[in-house]
Design an enzyme around this catalytic site. Structure first.
Site, short mmCIF file in Angstrom:
data_model
loop_
_atom_site.label_atom_id
_atom_site.label_comp_id
_atom_site.label_asym_id
_atom_site.label_seq_id
_atom_site.Cartn_x
_atom_site.Cartn_y
_atom_site.Cartn_z
CD GLU A 318 -2.38 1.28 2.79
OE1 GLU A 318 -3.09 2.27 3.03
OE2 GLU A 318 -2.17 0.37 3.60
CG HIS A 319 1.25 3.55 2.89
ND1 HIS A 319 0.53 2.84 3.83
CD2 HIS A 319 0.49 4.60 2.54
CE1 HIS A 319 -0.63 3.45 4.03
NE2 HIS A 319 -0.68 4.52 3.26
#
Length: 401
Positions: A318-319
């Site tokens: 995600e990040h």
């Protein structure tokens, strides 16, 4: 590829637990489908110990919540929302309607129409995660959604005032103090007091994610979000203390939040592990962050940055933070990530609030769900052929007779 693990994840997803969650969620949905508000209240009492006279906040209650939020927090909310709004408006401007003439007199087109009614789920069972209000409600409003219903749970029997303020300033038309499966089901199915929505966006715990999965088809959803993730690519010049801090700042989101370091330097990897252990001793959220780091934390050493980028694409997190001397190289060499944070001064904690809205994903599933939540608030419609009057050859269509 030379891959060496200095720290491996102790746990992987447990399918038996997932089936148990699925069975519980199905029971709640079926009950709310049959019994509406009565069932919603029953499950709110059971799971959240929350049963106010009305789950919907009045305007007076909203203003009372806002009055209890510190002025600096209000200013921070408005600053973050200004940035998110600016970015979302630029995204909206980049999405064009068009019509083309593919043959003489034959026109095809595409329109992007806002969804009529959307539901925004703002999680917060442990902490007020009010940034989700910016990322769902505000972006839907920029897209032109007429009516947005926000649901957020109470925290230990109390109203999360800052979250309510964020939802209000983001433009929510209705705010319900309601969480979990019962909130998702109420919005998706409609009850006596909750209007049925066309679409639901927002992250949540495994029960929320499973409720969205089971209700998909009756309503649209943004995606099936897993626990928040962070992956850092670091070279030998990265500061291990910064790396450790940024890993733990995401690991604290929950007990199952993966935090992964891929580095070309064994020394950076070992120093990061050492600093993480030291930080956890005094970290206020050590119970959650420590559990995630112990069970889902990884430190991987590779031989080159090209191998690091290749492996990071496999993780599809995600990040993704890039802590290297030339961080912009990642823009050309990586494809699979929710948000990419370039350079030491661009950590996830800052970047998620500065201008963009996070994309929540589940590792490998990102390859299929590589979309921005903002676009979810639009329906893309392809128009049927529009034929203007043209001269048609006399033998047109004879082949089909």
């Amino acid at each position: 590829m030379g891959v060496r693990h200095l720290k491996t994840a102790a746990l992987v997803a447990n399918t038996a637990i997932n089936q148990k969650v699925s069975d519980i969620v199905k029971g709640v949905i079926d009950d709310i489908r049959a019994n509406g508000d009565r069932a919603v209240r029953q499950y709110s009492e059971k799971f959240d110990k929350w049963s106010p006279p009305s789950f919907r906040l009045t305007e007076d209650q909203i203003q009372e919540c806002i009055s209890k939020v510190p002025p600096q927090t209000i200013a921070d909310i408005k600053e973050a929302q200004k940035n998110v709004r600016t970015f979302a408006e630029a995204q909206r401007a980049s999405i064009k309607d068009f019509e083309i003439e593919i043959q003489p007199g034959v026109f095809l087109g595409q329109r992007n129409n806002p969804i009529s009614t959307a539901g925004a789920y703002i999680p917060g069972g442990r902490y007020p995660l009010l940034a989700s209000a910016h990322m769902t409600i505000l972006t839907a409003k920029v897209a032109g959604v007429k009516h947005v219903i926000a649901c957020t749970p109470p925290i230990s029997g109390h109203i999360p005032n800052a979250t309510v303020a964020a939802a209000h300033f983001a433009g929510a038309d209705e705010i319900f103090l309601l969480g979990g499966t019962q909130a998702i089901a109420a919005m998706a199915l409609g009850t006596e007091s909750v209007k049925k929505v066309d679409f639901i966006a927002g992250p949540g715990n495994p029960f929320v994610a499973e409720a969205k999965r089971q209700l998909f088809g009756e309503i649209g959803i943004d995606l099936l979000a897993g626990p928040t993730e962070v992956l850092i690519v670091a070279d030998e010049y990265a500061d291990p203390f910064t790396v450790a801090t940024d890993l733990l700042s995401q690991a604290e989101h929950g007990p199952d939040s993966p935090a992964v370091l891929i580095t070309t330097s064994e020394d950076v990897g070992r120093q990061t592990i050492k600093y993480a252990d030291q930080i956890l001793k005094d970290m206020p959220t050590a119970e959650l962050a420590g559990t995630s780091w112990r069970d889902y934390g990884e430190v991987v050493v590779v031989d080159s940055l090209d191998e690091a980028y290749e492996l990071a694409d496999v993780y599809s997190s995600e990040h993704v933070q890039i802590l290297t001397q030339k961080p912009r190289e990642a823009l050309e060499k990586m494809r699979n990530y929710g948000s990419l944070f370039l350079g030491e001064k661009t950590c996830v904690s800052y970047g998620d609030k500065v201008c963009t809205h996070a994309l929540l994903c589940i590792r490998s599933r990102f390859i299929w769900f590589q979309v921005l939540r903002y676009h979810s608030a639009l329906e893309q419609i392809t128009s049927s052929p529009h034929v203007k009057r043209v001269d048609i050859p006399a033998d047109c269509g004879l082949a089909s007779t």
